[in-house]
Design a protein around this motif. Sequence first.
Motif, PDB file in Angstrom:
ATOM      1  N   ARG A 146      41.430  51.782 -17.817  1.00  0.00           N
ATOM      2  CA  ARG A 146      41.520  52.412 -16.500  1.00  0.00           C
ATOM      3  C   ARG A 146      42.807  51.993 -15.782  1.00  0.00           C
ATOM      4  NH1 ARG A 146      40.585  56.671 -14.674  1.00  0.00           N
ATOM      5  NH2 ARG A 146      38.839  56.616 -16.095  1.00  0.00           N
ATOM      6  N   THR A 147      43.183  50.730 -15.919  1.00  0.00           N
ATOM      7  CA  THR A 147      44.404  50.232 -15.288  1.00  0.00           C
ATOM      8  C   THR A 147      45.626  50.957 -15.832  1.00  0.00           C
ATOM      9  OG1 THR A 147      43.409  48.063 -14.946  1.00  0.00           O
ATOM     10  CG2 THR A 147      45.802  48.164 -14.873  1.00  0.00           C
ATOM     11  N   ALA A 148      45.648  51.170 -17.133  1.00  0.00           N
ATOM     12  CA  ALA A 148      46.775  51.880 -17.752  1.00  0.00           C
ATOM     13  C   ALA A 148      46.853  53.316 -17.242  1.00  0.00           C
ATOM     14  CB  ALA A 148      46.631  51.863 -19.266  1.00  0.00           C
ATOM     15  N   ILE A 149      45.713  53.962 -17.116  1.00  0.00           N
ATOM     16  CA  ILE A 149      45.676  55.339 -16.617  1.00  0.00           C
ATOM     17  C   ILE A 149      46.162  55.388 -15.172  1.00  0.00           C
ATOM     18  CG2 ILE A 149      44.116  57.227 -15.967  1.00  0.00           C
ATOM     19  CD1 ILE A 149      42.416  56.392 -18.454  1.00  0.00           C
ATOM     20  N   ASN A 150      45.656  54.467 -14.351  1.00  0.00           N
ATOM     21  CA  ASN A 150      46.051  54.433 -12.941  1.00  0.00           C
ATOM     22  C   ASN A 150      47.541  54.142 -12.791  1.00  0.00           C
ATOM     23  OD1 ASN A 150      43.482  55.005 -12.086  1.00  0.00           O
ATOM     24  ND2 ASN A 150      42.961  52.899 -11.568  1.00  0.00           N
ATOM     25  N   ARG A 151      48.047  53.228 -13.611  1.00  0.00           N
ATOM     26  CA  ARG A 151      49.472  52.882 -13.547  1.00  0.00           C
ATOM     27  C   ARG A 151      50.314  54.111 -13.870  1.00  0.00           C
ATOM     28  NH1 ARG A 151      49.859  48.819 -17.260  1.00  0.00           N
ATOM     29  NH2 ARG A 151      49.157  47.302 -15.732  1.00  0.00           N
ATOM     30  N   SER A 152      49.895  54.855 -14.876  1.00  0.00           N
ATOM     31  CA  SER A 152      50.620  56.058 -15.272  1.00  0.00           C
ATOM     32  C   SER A 152      50.602  57.102 -14.152  1.00  0.00           C
ATOM     33  CB  SER A 152      49.989  56.633 -16.536  1.00  0.00           C
ATOM     34  OG  SER A 152      50.550  57.875 -16.844  1.00  0.00           O
ATOM     35  N   ARG A 153      49.452  57.304 -13.558  1.00  0.00           N
ATOM     36  CA  ARG A 153      49.336  58.292 -12.479  1.00  0.00           C
ATOM     37  C   ARG A 153      50.152  57.888 -11.258  1.00  0.00           C
ATOM     38  NH1 ARG A 153      42.836  59.407 -13.080  1.00  0.00           N
ATOM     39  NH2 ARG A 153      43.012  60.992 -14.691  1.00  0.00           N
ATOM     40  N   ARG A 154      50.123  56.609 -10.919  1.00  0.00           N
ATOM     41  CA  ARG A 154      50.892  56.115  -9.770  1.00  0.00           C
ATOM     42  C   ARG A 154      52.387  56.284 -10.031  1.00  0.00           C
ATOM     43  NH1 ARG A 154      49.108  51.237  -9.662  1.00  0.00           N
ATOM     44  NH2 ARG A 154      47.319  51.756  -8.389  1.00  0.00           N
ATOM     45  N   SER A 155      52.802  55.974 -11.245  1.00  0.00           N
ATOM     46  CA  SER A 155      54.206  56.105 -11.619  1.00  0.00           C
ATOM     47  C   SER A 155      54.646  57.563 -11.543  1.00  0.00           C
ATOM     48  CB  SER A 155      54.412  55.557 -13.026  1.00  0.00           C
ATOM     49  OG  SER A 155      55.726  55.791 -13.452  1.00  0.00           O
ATOM     50  N   ARG A 156      53.797  58.454 -12.028  1.00  0.00           N
ATOM     51  CA  ARG A 156      54.109  59.887 -11.998  1.00  0.00           C
ATOM     52  C   ARG A 156      54.272  60.372 -10.559  1.00  0.00           C
ATOM     53  NH1 ARG A 156      53.776  64.557 -15.076  1.00  0.00           N
ATOM     54  NH2 ARG A 156      52.915  66.364 -13.997  1.00  0.00           N
TER      55      ARG A 156
END
Length: 88
Positions: A17-27
Amino acid sequence: MANTVSAKKMTRKIAKRTAINRSRRSRMRTFVRKVEEAIASGDQGQALTALRAAEPEIMRAAQNGIVHKNNASRKVSRLAARVKAIAA
């Protein structure tokens, strides 16, 4: 270190979940940065195009819980005001 099976599973889920959230925040930040760069260049057409692309990304991040809904609305509003101010 997690000891129980359920705790180990939770650490796996949290990492995923952290990896997904990090990706979305970065995007989201990338889209915002594109708008800010267009504003800095002074090209209103480019800034408007970038804003139109960024707005759904920002609101999608809010829907996914990356940022609060009000925070997302505030970002969009402030970016829109800055784009509008280029013409003036």
